[in-house]
Design a protein around this motif. Structure first.
Motif, short mmCIF file in Angstrom:
data_model
loop_
_atom_site.label_atom_id
_atom_site.label_comp_id
_atom_site.label_asym_id
_atom_site.label_seq_id
_atom_site.Cartn_x
_atom_site.Cartn_y
_atom_site.Cartn_z
N MET A 1 0.84 -1.20 0.00
CA MET A 1 0.00 0.00 0.00
C MET A 1 0.88 1.24 0.00
O MET A 1 1.82 1.36 0.78
CB MET A 1 -0.92 0.02 1.21
CG MET A 1 -1.78 1.28 1.31
SD MET A 1 -2.77 1.36 2.81
CE MET A 1 -3.97 0.08 2.45
N ILE A 2 0.57 2.18 -0.87
CA ILE A 2 1.30 3.45 -0.96
C ILE A 2 0.43 4.54 -0.35
O ILE A 2 -0.70 4.76 -0.79
CB ILE A 2 1.63 3.81 -2.42
CG1 ILE A 2 2.47 2.70 -3.07
CG2 ILE A 2 2.37 5.16 -2.49
CD1 ILE A 2 2.61 2.85 -4.57
N ILE A 3 0.96 5.22 0.66
CA ILE A 3 0.24 6.31 1.32
C ILE A 3 1.06 7.59 1.20
O ILE A 3 2.18 7.66 1.72
CB ILE A 3 -0.02 6.00 2.80
CG1 ILE A 3 -0.80 4.69 2.96
CG2 ILE A 3 -0.78 7.16 3.46
CD1 ILE A 3 -0.97 4.25 4.41
N VAL A 4 0.52 8.56 0.52
CA VAL A 4 1.18 9.86 0.39
C VAL A 4 0.62 10.81 1.45
O VAL A 4 -0.59 10.91 1.61
CB VAL A 4 0.94 10.47 -1.01
CG1 VAL A 4 1.59 11.85 -1.12
CG2 VAL A 4 1.49 9.54 -2.09
N VAL A 5 1.51 11.47 2.17
CA VAL A 5 1.11 12.45 3.18
C VAL A 5 1.46 13.83 2.64
O VAL A 5 2.63 14.13 2.39
CB VAL A 5 1.82 12.19 4.52
CG1 VAL A 5 1.38 13.22 5.56
CG2 VAL A 5 1.52 10.78 5.02
N GLY A 6 0.42 14.65 2.43
CA GLY A 6 0.68 15.94 1.81
C GLY A 6 -0.22 17.04 2.34
O GLY A 6 -1.09 16.81 3.19
N SER A 7 0.00 18.23 1.82
CA SER A 7 -0.80 19.40 2.17
C SER A 7 -0.46 20.49 1.17
O SER A 7 0.46 20.35 0.37
CB SER A 7 -0.50 19.88 3.60
OG SER A 7 0.79 20.44 3.65
N GLU A 8 -1.19 21.58 1.26
CA GLU A 8 -0.90 22.74 0.41
C GLU A 8 -0.33 23.88 1.24
O GLU A 8 -0.30 25.01 0.79
CB GLU A 8 -2.17 23.20 -0.31
CG GLU A 8 -2.37 22.58 -1.67
CD GLU A 8 -1.27 22.94 -2.64
OE1 GLU A 8 -1.11 24.13 -2.97
OE2 GLU A 8 -0.54 22.04 -3.07
N LYS A 9 0.10 23.56 2.46
CA LYS A 9 0.66 24.59 3.34
C LYS A 9 1.67 23.94 4.27
O LYS A 9 1.44 22.84 4.76
CB LYS A 9 -0.45 25.27 4.15
CG LYS A 9 -0.03 26.57 4.83
CD LYS A 9 -1.24 27.25 5.45
CE LYS A 9 -0.89 28.63 6.02
NZ LYS A 9 0.12 28.55 7.09
N GLY A 10 2.77 24.63 4.50
CA GLY A 10 3.79 24.09 5.39
C GLY A 10 3.38 24.19 6.85
O GLY A 10 2.42 24.86 7.20
N GLY A 11 4.12 23.49 7.69
CA GLY A 11 3.90 23.59 9.12
C GLY A 11 2.80 22.74 9.70
O GLY A 11 2.46 22.87 10.88
N VAL A 12 2.22 21.84 8.89
CA VAL A 12 1.11 21.02 9.39
C VAL A 12 1.60 19.73 10.06
O VAL A 12 0.81 19.02 10.67
CB VAL A 12 0.11 20.66 8.27
CG1 VAL A 12 -0.53 21.92 7.70
CG2 VAL A 12 0.80 19.86 7.17
N GLY A 13 2.90 19.43 9.90
CA GLY A 13 3.44 18.24 10.56
C GLY A 13 3.53 17.01 9.68
O GLY A 13 3.42 15.89 10.17
#
Length: 210
Positions: A1-13
């Motif tokens: 299983m491939i899980i990508v952890v992302g966001s559109e803003k820095g600092g979220v951890g």
């Protein structure tokens, strides 16, 4: 299983979540690989600290920039779970990882500035599903205040409901010193002395992989 952890803003951890998920998954006996696709190299530096300290289980971490699609597919054939840490912005790494992923975990804080980025994330998800129709997208709140009268997280959940492409998770990650303390030691909070933080990470793992 491939899980990508992302966001559109820095600092979220993102790196905090990736490293802690990796430790908990590995402690459960799963073969785990981590791809650090962020030029800041936070996850890669954590991995070096962990290896030098001799902590077990060992976590395999590889750094890769640019297109991640083929790298992730290759790792997926050899590992039970592949976790991907990408920069907190729209990037080639994030877009190409989404085309290979089984799950995308979007992290957001409960501030309005963070929530406003979900519109951009929603467009990225739509584009990614043109190439990867089965991509499952989950959303989690991070760095939530531990104040007993905190109400932002409830408001944020209502905001998330406006984006049906993102499934909100029940698990919330709170702003805890433990998450900062373990980084320099190359550890995860499940190996530390804060049971509340450990329960959060275990709860997140249960929701992501059961």
């Amino acid at each position: 299983m491939i899980i990508v952890v992302g966001s559109e803003k820095g600092g979220v951890g993102k790196s905090t979540v990736v490293t802690n998920l990796a430790v908990e998954l590995a402690k459960r006996g799963l073969r785990v690989a981590v791809v650090d696709g962020d030029r800041q190299r936070s996850t890669a530096r954590w991995a070096v600290d962990r290896e030098e300290a001799g902590h077990e289980p060992r976590i395999f971490v590889v750094e890769k920039l640019g297109s991640l699609h083929e790298t992730l597919r290759e790792l997926d054939s050899s590992y039970d779970v592949v976790l991907v840490d990408v920069a907190g912005k729209d990037s080639k790494e994030m877009r190409t990882a989404m085309t290979a992923a089984h799950q995308l975990l979007i992290l957001t804080q409960s501030s309005q500035f963070d929530l406003d980025t979900l519109e951009t994330v929603d467009r990225l998800i739509e584009t990614a599903r043109d190439f990867n129709p089965s991509l499952r997208v989950r959303g989690a709140l991070t760095r939530v205040s531990t104040n007993a009268f905190e109400s932002e997280s409830a408001d944020a959940r209502e905001y998330l409901a406006d984006y049906p492409s993102i499934e909100p998770l029940t698990t919330v990650l709170y702003e805890r010193k433990a998450y900062r303390d373990v980084v320099g030691e190359g550890l995860g909070v499940v190996e530390w002395k804060n049971p509340k933080a450990a329960r959060e990470i275990r709860g997140l793992v249960e929701e992501l992989i059961g």
